[in-house]
Design an enzyme around this catalytic site. Structure first.
Site, short mmCIF file in Angstrom:
data_model
loop_
_atom_site.label_atom_id
_atom_site.label_comp_id
_atom_site.label_asym_id
_atom_site.label_seq_id
_atom_site.Cartn_x
_atom_site.Cartn_y
_atom_site.Cartn_z
N TYR A 39 0.84 -1.19 0.00
CA TYR A 39 0.00 0.00 0.00
C TYR A 39 0.88 1.25 0.00
CZ TYR A 39 -3.62 3.32 1.37
OH TYR A 39 -4.48 4.38 1.41
N GLU A 117 -29.34 -0.08 17.11
CA GLU A 117 -27.88 0.02 16.90
C GLU A 117 -27.24 0.66 18.13
OE1 GLU A 117 -26.93 3.44 14.14
OE2 GLU A 117 -29.09 3.67 14.27
N LYS A 119 -25.48 3.38 20.29
CA LYS A 119 -25.44 4.83 20.18
C LYS A 119 -24.00 5.26 20.46
CE LYS A 119 -27.61 9.08 21.61
NZ LYS A 119 -26.48 9.79 22.22
N ASP A 121 -20.82 7.40 21.23
CA ASP A 121 -20.58 8.60 22.03
C ASP A 121 -19.51 9.42 21.32
OD1 ASP A 121 -20.83 10.41 24.00
OD2 ASP A 121 -19.84 9.23 25.55
N TYR A 227 -18.79 6.05 11.76
CA TYR A 227 -19.88 5.14 11.38
C TYR A 227 -21.03 5.95 10.80
CZ TYR A 227 -18.20 0.81 13.57
OH TYR A 227 -17.50 -0.32 13.88
N LYS A 317 -30.86 5.15 26.75
CA LYS A 317 -29.55 5.40 27.35
C LYS A 317 -29.16 4.28 28.30
CE LYS A 317 -27.94 9.28 26.82
NZ LYS A 317 -27.72 10.53 26.40
N CYS A 411 6.28 1.42 55.21
CA CYS A 411 5.23 0.48 54.79
C CYS A 411 4.06 0.51 55.78
CB CYS A 411 5.79 -0.93 54.69
SG CYS A 411 4.53 -2.15 54.31
N CYS A 414 4.07 -3.25 57.51
CA CYS A 414 5.15 -3.75 58.38
C CYS A 414 6.06 -2.67 58.92
CB CYS A 414 5.97 -4.81 57.64
SG CYS A 414 6.95 -4.11 56.29
N CYS A 429 7.91 -1.74 49.21
CA CYS A 429 8.34 -2.30 50.48
C CYS A 429 9.19 -3.51 50.15
CB CYS A 429 7.15 -2.72 51.34
SG CYS A 429 7.63 -3.68 52.78
N CYS A 434 6.96 -9.07 54.82
CA CYS A 434 5.87 -8.12 55.04
C CYS A 434 4.52 -8.84 54.96
CB CYS A 434 5.94 -7.02 53.99
SG CYS A 434 4.51 -5.94 53.96
O1 JCF Z 1 -24.84 6.85 17.32
C1 JCF Z 1 -25.42 7.91 17.47
N1 JCF Z 1 -24.95 8.78 18.35
C2 JCF Z 1 -26.64 8.22 16.67
C3 JCF Z 1 -27.22 9.48 16.72
C4 JCF Z 1 -27.18 7.22 15.88
C5 JCF Z 1 -28.31 7.48 15.14
O2 JCF Z 1 -28.83 6.51 14.39
C6 JCF Z 1 -28.93 8.75 15.17
C7 JCF Z 1 -28.37 9.76 15.97
C8 JCF Z 1 -28.99 11.00 15.97
C9 JCF Z 1 -30.10 11.20 15.21
N2 JCF Z 1 -30.04 8.98 14.42
C10 JCF Z 1 -30.62 10.18 14.44
C11 JCF Z 1 -31.80 10.37 13.64
#
Ligand code: JCF
Length: 670
Positions: A39, A117, A119, A121, A227, A317, A411, A414, A429, A434
């Protein structure tokens, strides 16, 4: 020149396509088909040609991923369709409420199907593709207007600069999440610590900081990932369902989370929620919940949006993994090697359904770096089943009465003077007698990475040590059920179970025993290497330093540590006593039975097995003399495919590796 230029133009087109293809295999599918050096060679060729003919550089050239000169500020971008956020649910009951609201709104009792799916962060972004070319990317901003971060997004290898396929849509506005993987985050923070730079508190902040760099060359160095989870307007792809839409995005070369599930009924949504909670700690990225969407795009259209959130989706959540509390004191704990570790004593606080009252502080440097003081309000985090840790003090809330943390000079167990060895972070120590070290060694011996004796956890060992029933390792094997049953908190049954578990551990593998003894530099991996080579304790004891050094994976330091350990007369006495008490590692198999059936085999598991858990399957393979690999390489001899085998199957086929289904695996081990 014109002819040369024309040849370069053609060659560059081929190179862009090839590099694009391989970047997709590597960064999106995690299934590379060429070696990194190959590559790199293609990439260098492209750079050289572009340098010679700068006018031939295109917007989708992989050379555009390295970033460019800093911007003054980001330009604003109007989203053609508002980027909505999600309404939250905090329990399974609230997910059921969500379905009821949907059915009421639709005045329908038909069954609803969903897509669920993880969520992510991270940070929501929009990627605009025109006729397949990535032309613009932006942050969510306030939902209507975001910031133009096109150049930064181009540095993210998982984001295609050109969509795959012959007929890309004229316009595609992809919505997705930019994030930083946990491993990349950790490595980056370690490098920042080494360079004396301030650390990021979590991967999300690190991703946000990286995306908002005005200098995209800096963004290019950050381990960002992406993603895709949707598009701005379903008309752009003409699909009937959310699930189909995600498959189409994948087909266009976008990265879609493999943990997306089609759920024909709400119960499966709930099952997926529980599943994600379970696997959460093992993922390489942070998730803070699960997103659920109505699968039918026609129903999504009927449901429509509220002010800021769609009616057809919800975020369920997870229990929070961070909380604030007060740092009450710092305790100092002596480990089995004598290392003295500070431990934070916290005002008890609930985090993710568990009460936390202690957190590890690692060492003095860590306390200094975080500038922790006793009395501070602190942000505490618990990730999966790892030990809770303090993220940072909340310095704004200081009253002036907070006290610095004083490190001990002696320590706490001991009273021996503590020493700090050259280049080590830990205070130690060095008193071999001990009591705290002895107890910790005993706890390690019976613990998970040791003999794993059920019923003899930390609490039980502390009790047996305090009662002077167990002062040294061999004492464990002399324990009687009657004695245990007479102790506080022990019932007849638990005493009998513990003694049975002790009896069973007499024949645990040599590797287990070696790892349990707590020889310096000999963990589970090295212990397995030693067992593979020497098979019996007698042979290992007789091995010279030179012989130890011939074992692949054992270096000078480790070999010396092993020799020192077994050369110690006290250790030899202890081993003799263990033998007397019937400890005979690996004795269930006569040594003269010849090679084990899976000797030399290296198995890799993929997908879910029906009749075994992964751990059980691995245990069986190891018992039969085989090895288990965690990644696909030429060393692997058999790929065992369970249900949903994933990407490894194709690559294994390409490598000519023997492929077994679960039945085949059962035959192999029977
Ligand atoms: O992974 C997420 N934080 C996430 C946020 C995934 C989703 O499918 C979302 C979103 C925010 C809005 N879908 C919408 C409509």
């Amino acid at each position: 020149m014109a002819a040369e230029r024309e040849a370069a133009r053609k060659r560059l087109k081929v190179l862009r396509e090839e590099l694009g293809y391989h970047a997709h295999r590597y960064y999106v599918l995690d299934q590379p088909v060429i070696a990194d050096v190959e590559y790199d060679r293609l990439f260098r060729e492209l750079l050289e040609l572009e340098e010679k003919f700068p006018e031939l550089v295109t917007d989708d050239s992989p050379s555009q991923r390295v970033g460019g000169a800093p911007l003054e500020k980001f330009a604003g971008v109007q989203h053609r369709h508002a980027m909505l956020s999600l309404e939250n649910a905090f329990s399974e009951a609230e997910l059921r409420d969500f379905e009821e609201r949907l059915l009421r709104f639709l005045k329908d009792t038909a069954r609803l199907a969903y897509v669920a799916e993880p969520k992510m962060d991270g940070l929501a972004v929009e990627l605009v593709y025109e006729n397949g070319l990535f032309v613009r990317g932006s942050t969510r901003g306030d939902g209507r207007t975001g910031e133009d971060i096109t150049r930064n997004l181009k540095t993210i290898a998982a984001i295609p600069l050109r969509l795959q396929g012959e007929n890309p849509p004229a316009l595609l506005e992809v919505r997705g999440e930019v994030f930083m993987g946990s491993a990349g985050f950790k490595k980056m923070n370690e490098e920042r610590a080494a360079a004396g730079e301030p650390l990021f508190a979590n991967p999300r902040n690190a991703a946000a900081g990286s995306l908002r760099q005005l200098d995209s060359r800096l963004t290019a160095r950050r381990p960002l990932d992406f993603y895709a989870y949707g598009i701005s307007d379903p008309a752009q792809l003409a699909c009937a369902t959310q699930h189909e839409l995600l498959a189409r995005l994948g087909g266009l070369g976008l990265k879609v989370n493999p943990l997306v599930r089609f759920c024909p009924v709400l119960d499966e949504v709930i099952a997926h929620y529980r599943y994600l909670l379970e696997v959460r700690a093992g993922l390489d990225y942070e998730i803070d919940g699960m997103v659920v969407k109505v699968n039918s795009l026609a129903l999504q259209a009927r449901l429509g949006n509220k002010a800021r959130t769609p009616r057809w989706a919800i975020a369920c959540k997870f229990p929070a993994s961070q909380a604030t509390t007060r740092l009450l004191a710092v305790d100092f704990q002596v480990g089995r090697t004598g290392a003295v570790t500070p431990v934070a004593i916290l005002a008890p606080v609930a985090i993710g359904g568990v009460t936390v009252s202690r957190a590890t502080l690692h060492n003095e440097e860590e306390i200094k770096r975080k500038d922790l003081r006793i009395g501070d309000r602190v942000l505490v985090q618990r990730a999966g089943d790892v030990i809770p840790e303090i993220v940072q003090p909340i310095a704004d809330l200081r009253t002036g009465g907070e006290k610095p943390v004083a490190m001990p000079s002696h320590c706490p167990s001991c009273g021996h003077t503590l020493v700090r060895e050259e280049g080590e972070a830990a205070l130690r120590c060095v008193n071999a007698h001990c009591p705290a070290q002895r107890l910790r060694s005993l706890m390690h011996f019976t613990g998970k990475t040791g003999m794993d004796i059920e019923g003899l956890g930390k609490k039980a060992m502390a009790q047996l040590f305090a009662e002077k029933l167990v002062e040294d390792i061999p004492d464990i094997f002399a324990l009687q059920a009657e004695t245990l049953a007479g102790l506080d908190g022990w019932a007849r049954k638990s005493a009998e179970n513990a003694v049975a578990a002790i009896a069973a551990s007499r024949n645990a593998s040599l590797a287990r025993l070696l790892s349990a003894l707590g020889i310096r530099h000999v963990g589970e991996v090295t212990a397995a290497l030693l067992e593979e080579r020497f098979q019996t304790m007698e042979r290992l004891l007789a091995a010279s330093l030179e012989e130890l050094l011939t074992v692949e994976g054992i270096g000078e330091q480790v070999a010396a540590s092993i020799r020192d350990y077994f050369g110690d007369p006290a250790v030899q006495q202890m081993l003799a006593r263990l033998r007397q008490l019937g400890v005979a590692p690996g004795k269930t198999r006569a040594a003269d039975q010849g090679p084990l059936p899976l000797q030399g085999a290296v198995l890799l598991f993929t997908g879910t097995l029906v009749s075994f858990s992964r751990d059980e399957a691995k245990e069986i393979v190891k018992k039969l003399g085989g090895q288990v690999s965690s990644s696909l390489s030429r060393k692997v001899t058999h790929l065992v495919c369970g249900d949903k085998p994933g990407s490894k199957l194709q690559k294994a086929e390409e490598l000519g590796i023997t492929i077994l289904d679960e039945k085949g695996f059962q035959q192999l081990i029977s």
